[in-house]
Motif scaffolding. Structure first.
Motif, PDB file in Angstrom:
ATOM      1  N   SER A 177      -8.835  34.464 -14.345  1.00 59.11           N
ATOM      2  CA  SER A 177      -7.828  35.387 -13.827  1.00 59.11           C
ATOM      3  C   SER A 177      -7.671  36.541 -14.808  1.00 59.11           C
ATOM      4  N   LYS A 178      -6.804  37.469 -14.474  1.00 62.05           N
ATOM      5  CA  LYS A 178      -6.466  38.539 -15.412  1.00 62.05           C
ATOM      6  C   LYS A 178      -5.548  37.945 -16.483  1.00 62.05           C
ATOM      7  N   PRO A 179      -5.603  38.472 -17.698  1.00 67.51           N
ATOM      8  CA  PRO A 179      -4.778  37.920 -18.785  1.00 67.51           C
ATOM      9  C   PRO A 179      -3.281  37.839 -18.444  1.00 67.51           C
ATOM     10  N   ALA A 180      -2.768  38.842 -17.758  1.00 69.36           N
ATOM     11  CA  ALA A 180      -1.339  38.854 -17.412  1.00 69.36           C
ATOM     12  C   ALA A 180      -0.966  37.762 -16.421  1.00 69.36           C
ATOM     13  N   ASP A 232      -4.187  30.834  -4.257  1.00 68.76           N
ATOM     14  CA  ASP A 232      -3.588  31.709  -5.268  1.00 68.76           C
ATOM     15  C   ASP A 232      -4.458  32.956  -5.438  1.00 68.76           C
ATOM     16  N   SER A 233      -3.937  34.102  -5.019  1.00 66.76           N
ATOM     17  CA  SER A 233      -4.703  35.351  -5.053  1.00 66.76           C
ATOM     18  C   SER A 233      -4.948  35.851  -6.477  1.00 66.76           C
ATOM     19  N   ARG A 234      -4.232  35.321  -7.446  1.00 69.27           N
ATOM     20  CA  ARG A 234      -4.435  35.715  -8.849  1.00 69.27           C
ATOM     21  C   ARG A 234      -5.672  35.043  -9.446  1.00 69.27           C
ATOM     22  N   PHE A 243      -9.727  29.878 -18.579  1.00 73.12           N
ATOM     23  CA  PHE A 243      -8.933  28.862 -19.258  1.00 73.12           C
ATOM     24  C   PHE A 243      -8.999  27.550 -18.494  1.00 73.12           C
ATOM     25  N   CYS A 244      -8.535  26.501 -19.144  1.00 72.96           N
ATOM     26  CA  CYS A 244      -8.429  25.189 -18.507  1.00 72.96           C
ATOM     27  C   CYS A 244      -6.974  25.007 -18.098  1.00 72.96           C
TER      28      CYS A 244
END
Length: 152
Positions: free
Chosen positions: A74-77, A100-102, A134-135
């Motif tokens: 995903s994006k960091p934010a 989840d669109s993120r 990330f996990c």
């Protein structure tokens, strides 16, 4: 004459091996461990790829209900929100909220000795932007992170 034929044969052999090597540029392997670590901290996706495949290998021995790992991009934010919603979704959903669109891409949850492959649609990435993988297994995202970028 024989030297010319030998040179041609060498170029032909080298060319045969060049195609698989080029295809491999659109894939990477990331190992994960029982010590809650990704062994690869950054990935760069060639802009020429339409898809980028990441094979996640769990090189540890612990089962997925104890030390499961996945690969979520995903994006960091968005990491904290995706992670929080993933924990609520639970293990049956691989700790990723459905729809989840993120989430740009996510793998299934794996345990020790297992592997899985996730396909990242490169069209969803933009050059010059950083992405975080990330996990999302509960408590793992704090340690198990890496950066993914699209090459310019």
């Amino acid at each position: 004459m024989i030297r010319k034929l030998s040179a041609v044969a060498l170029f032909a052999v080298a060319g045969a091996f060049a195609l698989p090597a080029m295809a491999a540029d659109c894939a990477a392997t990331v190992d994960s461990t029982d010590a809650m670590q990704f062994t690869t901290k950054s990935l760069e996706v060639p802009a020429s790829c339409k898809e980028f495949k990441v094979t996640l290998k769990h090189v540890g021995k612990l089962p997925k209900n104890v030390m499961g790992h996945n690969f979520v991009l995903s994006k960091p934010a968005d990491v904290n929100g995706v992670n929080a919603d993933g924990m609520k979704a639970g293990a049956d959903a691989n700790y990723v909220k459905a729809g989840d669109s993120r989430v740009i891409a996510a793998s299934k949850l794996i345990g020790g000795g297992e592997s899985t492959t996730v396909t990242i649609p490169v069209a969803k990435l933009k050059a010059g932007e950083d992405y975080t993988y990330f996990c999302s297994f509960p408590g793992h995202a704090a340690l198990m992170k890496g950066t993914l970028t699209l090459a310019k």
